[in-house]
Design a protein around this motif. Structure first.
Motif, short mmCIF file in Angstrom:
data_model
loop_
_atom_site.label_atom_id
_atom_site.label_comp_id
_atom_site.label_asym_id
_atom_site.label_seq_id
_atom_site.Cartn_x
_atom_site.Cartn_y
_atom_site.Cartn_z
N GLY A 66 -20.93 -50.45 -4.61
CA GLY A 66 -22.27 -50.55 -4.06
C GLY A 66 -22.32 -50.12 -2.61
N GLY A 67 -23.52 -49.88 -2.17
CA GLY A 67 -23.74 -49.50 -0.78
C GLY A 67 -25.22 -49.44 -0.49
N ARG A 68 -25.54 -49.35 0.77
CA ARG A 68 -26.94 -49.29 1.19
C ARG A 68 -27.15 -48.09 2.09
NH1 ARG A 68 -31.31 -51.78 0.65
NH2 ARG A 68 -32.87 -51.88 2.28
N SER A 69 -28.30 -47.47 1.98
CA SER A 69 -28.69 -46.30 2.74
C SER A 69 -27.77 -45.14 2.32
CB SER A 69 -28.63 -46.58 4.24
OG SER A 69 -29.23 -45.54 4.96
N TYR A 70 -27.02 -44.52 3.25
CA TYR A 70 -26.12 -43.46 2.77
C TYR A 70 -25.06 -44.06 1.84
CZ TYR A 70 -23.28 -39.47 2.06
OH TYR A 70 -22.60 -38.46 1.43
N GLY A 71 -24.72 -45.32 2.03
CA GLY A 71 -23.82 -45.98 1.09
C GLY A 71 -24.39 -46.04 -0.31
N GLY A 72 -25.71 -46.15 -0.42
CA GLY A 72 -26.36 -46.09 -1.72
C GLY A 72 -26.30 -44.69 -2.30
N ILE A 73 -26.50 -43.68 -1.47
CA ILE A 73 -26.38 -42.29 -1.91
C ILE A 73 -24.94 -42.05 -2.38
CG2 ILE A 73 -26.40 -39.88 -1.14
CD1 ILE A 73 -28.70 -40.69 0.79
N LEU A 74 -23.98 -42.51 -1.60
CA LEU A 74 -22.57 -42.34 -1.95
C LEU A 74 -22.24 -43.09 -3.24
CD1 LEU A 74 -19.81 -41.19 -1.31
CD2 LEU A 74 -19.48 -43.05 0.33
N THR A 75 -22.82 -44.27 -3.42
CA THR A 75 -22.63 -45.01 -4.68
C THR A 75 -23.10 -44.17 -5.85
OG1 THR A 75 -22.84 -47.17 -3.63
CG2 THR A 75 -23.38 -47.06 -5.97
N ASN A 76 -24.23 -43.49 -5.71
CA ASN A 76 -24.73 -42.63 -6.79
C ASN A 76 -23.75 -41.51 -7.11
OD1 ASN A 76 -27.00 -44.23 -6.84
ND2 ASN A 76 -28.22 -42.83 -5.62
N TYR A 77 -23.19 -40.90 -6.08
CA TYR A 77 -22.18 -39.85 -6.31
C TYR A 77 -20.95 -40.42 -6.99
CZ TYR A 77 -24.43 -36.16 -3.55
OH TYR A 77 -25.28 -35.20 -3.10
N VAL A 78 -20.51 -41.59 -6.55
CA VAL A 78 -19.29 -42.19 -7.12
C VAL A 78 -19.48 -42.49 -8.60
CG1 VAL A 78 -17.84 -44.26 -7.05
CG2 VAL A 78 -18.36 -43.05 -4.93
N ILE A 79 -20.60 -43.10 -8.98
CA ILE A 79 -20.77 -43.44 -10.40
C ILE A 79 -21.07 -42.21 -11.24
CG2 ILE A 79 -21.41 -45.82 -9.96
CD1 ILE A 79 -24.35 -45.03 -10.54
N ALA A 80 -21.52 -41.14 -10.61
CA ALA A 80 -21.73 -39.89 -11.35
C ALA A 80 -20.42 -39.13 -11.56
CB ALA A 80 -22.73 -39.00 -10.63
N SER A 81 -19.41 -39.47 -10.77
CA SER A 81 -18.15 -38.72 -10.87
C SER A 81 -17.01 -39.53 -11.47
CB SER A 81 -17.74 -38.20 -9.49
OG SER A 81 -17.55 -39.25 -8.59
N ASP A 82 -17.23 -40.82 -11.73
CA ASP A 82 -16.16 -41.66 -12.26
C ASP A 82 -16.77 -42.78 -13.09
OD1 ASP A 82 -14.07 -43.73 -12.42
OD2 ASP A 82 -13.01 -42.45 -10.99
N ARG A 83 -16.34 -42.92 -14.31
CA ARG A 83 -16.94 -43.88 -15.23
C ARG A 83 -16.23 -45.23 -15.28
NH1 ARG A 83 -19.15 -40.70 -20.49
NH2 ARG A 83 -20.49 -39.28 -19.33
N ARG A 84 -15.34 -45.50 -14.37
CA ARG A 84 -14.61 -46.76 -14.39
C ARG A 84 -15.45 -47.96 -14.00
NH1 ARG A 84 -9.65 -45.68 -10.60
NH2 ARG A 84 -11.23 -44.46 -9.53
N PHE A 85 -16.52 -47.74 -13.28
CA PHE A 85 -17.28 -48.86 -12.70
C PHE A 85 -18.20 -49.48 -13.73
CE2 PHE A 85 -15.95 -46.04 -9.39
CZ PHE A 85 -15.34 -46.92 -8.51
N LYS A 86 -18.10 -50.80 -13.84
CA LYS A 86 -18.91 -51.54 -14.81
C LYS A 86 -20.26 -51.92 -14.23
CE LYS A 86 -15.42 -51.58 -17.65
NZ LYS A 86 -14.95 -50.27 -17.89
N ALA A 87 -20.38 -51.92 -12.91
CA ALA A 87 -21.63 -52.27 -12.24
C ALA A 87 -21.73 -51.48 -10.94
CB ALA A 87 -21.67 -53.77 -11.94
N ALA A 88 -22.96 -51.18 -10.55
CA ALA A 88 -23.20 -50.46 -9.30
C ALA A 88 -24.53 -50.91 -8.72
CB ALA A 88 -23.21 -48.95 -9.53
N VAL A 89 -24.56 -51.01 -7.39
CA VAL A 89 -25.80 -51.33 -6.68
C VAL A 89 -26.02 -50.24 -5.64
CG1 VAL A 89 -26.98 -52.99 -5.20
CG2 VAL A 89 -25.46 -53.80 -7.01
N SER A 90 -27.09 -49.48 -5.83
CA SER A 90 -27.44 -48.43 -4.90
C SER A 90 -28.65 -48.89 -4.10
CB SER A 90 -27.77 -47.14 -5.67
OG SER A 90 -28.27 -46.15 -4.79
N GLY A 91 -28.39 -49.55 -2.98
CA GLY A 91 -29.47 -50.06 -2.14
C GLY A 91 -30.02 -48.99 -1.23
N ALA A 92 -31.30 -48.73 -1.33
CA ALA A 92 -31.98 -47.74 -0.50
C ALA A 92 -31.30 -46.38 -0.56
CB ALA A 92 -32.09 -48.22 0.96
N GLY A 93 -30.71 -46.07 -1.72
CA GLY A 93 -30.07 -44.78 -1.92
C GLY A 93 -31.06 -43.78 -2.48
N ALA A 94 -30.60 -42.59 -2.72
CA ALA A 94 -31.43 -41.54 -3.30
C ALA A 94 -30.55 -40.62 -4.13
CB ALA A 94 -32.12 -40.74 -2.20
#
Length: 149
Positions: A66-94
């Motif tokens: 998870g992450g917020r702001s750019y951390g939320g954007i980065l969270t989106n990239y991470v879950i799009a590139s790796d399926r290991r994560f069972k949960a993700a929180v993209s706070g204020a991401g895009a």
């Protein structure tokens, strides 16, 4: 990050890597992801996860991100590139960079780094399409087996 403390108090291992593009480690480190979001910085986050899994600190079957702001954007990239994560929180991401432009106070920074969407239509689109293509290619080879690629 008060939520990190709450997770740690509940018994979760919390890692807070400083991926390329972060502040606090000099200009070159921060500029390493200039107009290349979700590449080197996502690699750094995944390397930190790999490290704590290898140490036995994190359970590879129970990962969250998870992450917020750019951390939320980065969270989106991470879950799009790796399926290991069972949960993700993209706070204020895009994830739609054409729509991201102009909805907050960072218009000047987007113009300097990526250009305005109507002048450089390929740049924000590349941030999404290139990552999707490379992720999809990697996933065809590895995601079916559950490996991280």
């Amino acid at each position: 990050m008060p939520d990190w403390q709450a997770y740690a108090a509940a018994g979760y291992a919390v890692i807070a890597p400083s991926p390329r593009g972060s502040s606090g480690r000099g200009f070159d480190f921060a500029r390493a992801i200039y107009a290349d979001w979700g590449n080197k910085d996502a690699q750094d986050v995944l390397a930190a996860v790999d490290h704590v899994v290898a140490l036995g600190v994190a359970d590879p079957e129970r990962l969250g991100v998870g992450g917020r702001s750019y951390g939320g954007i980065l969270t989106n990239y991470v879950i799009a590139s790796d399926r290991r994560f069972k949960a993700a929180v993209s706070g204020a991401g895009a994830s739609n960079f054409m729509a991201l432009y102009g909805h907050d106070m960072y218009i000047r920074e987007y113009d300097l780094e990526l250009g305005s969407p109507w002048r450089t239509r390929d740049v924000p689109t590349q941030l999404v399409i290139y990552r999707a293509r490379t992720t999809h290619s990697r996933c065809r080879a590895t995601c079916a087996t559950g490996s991280s690629g």
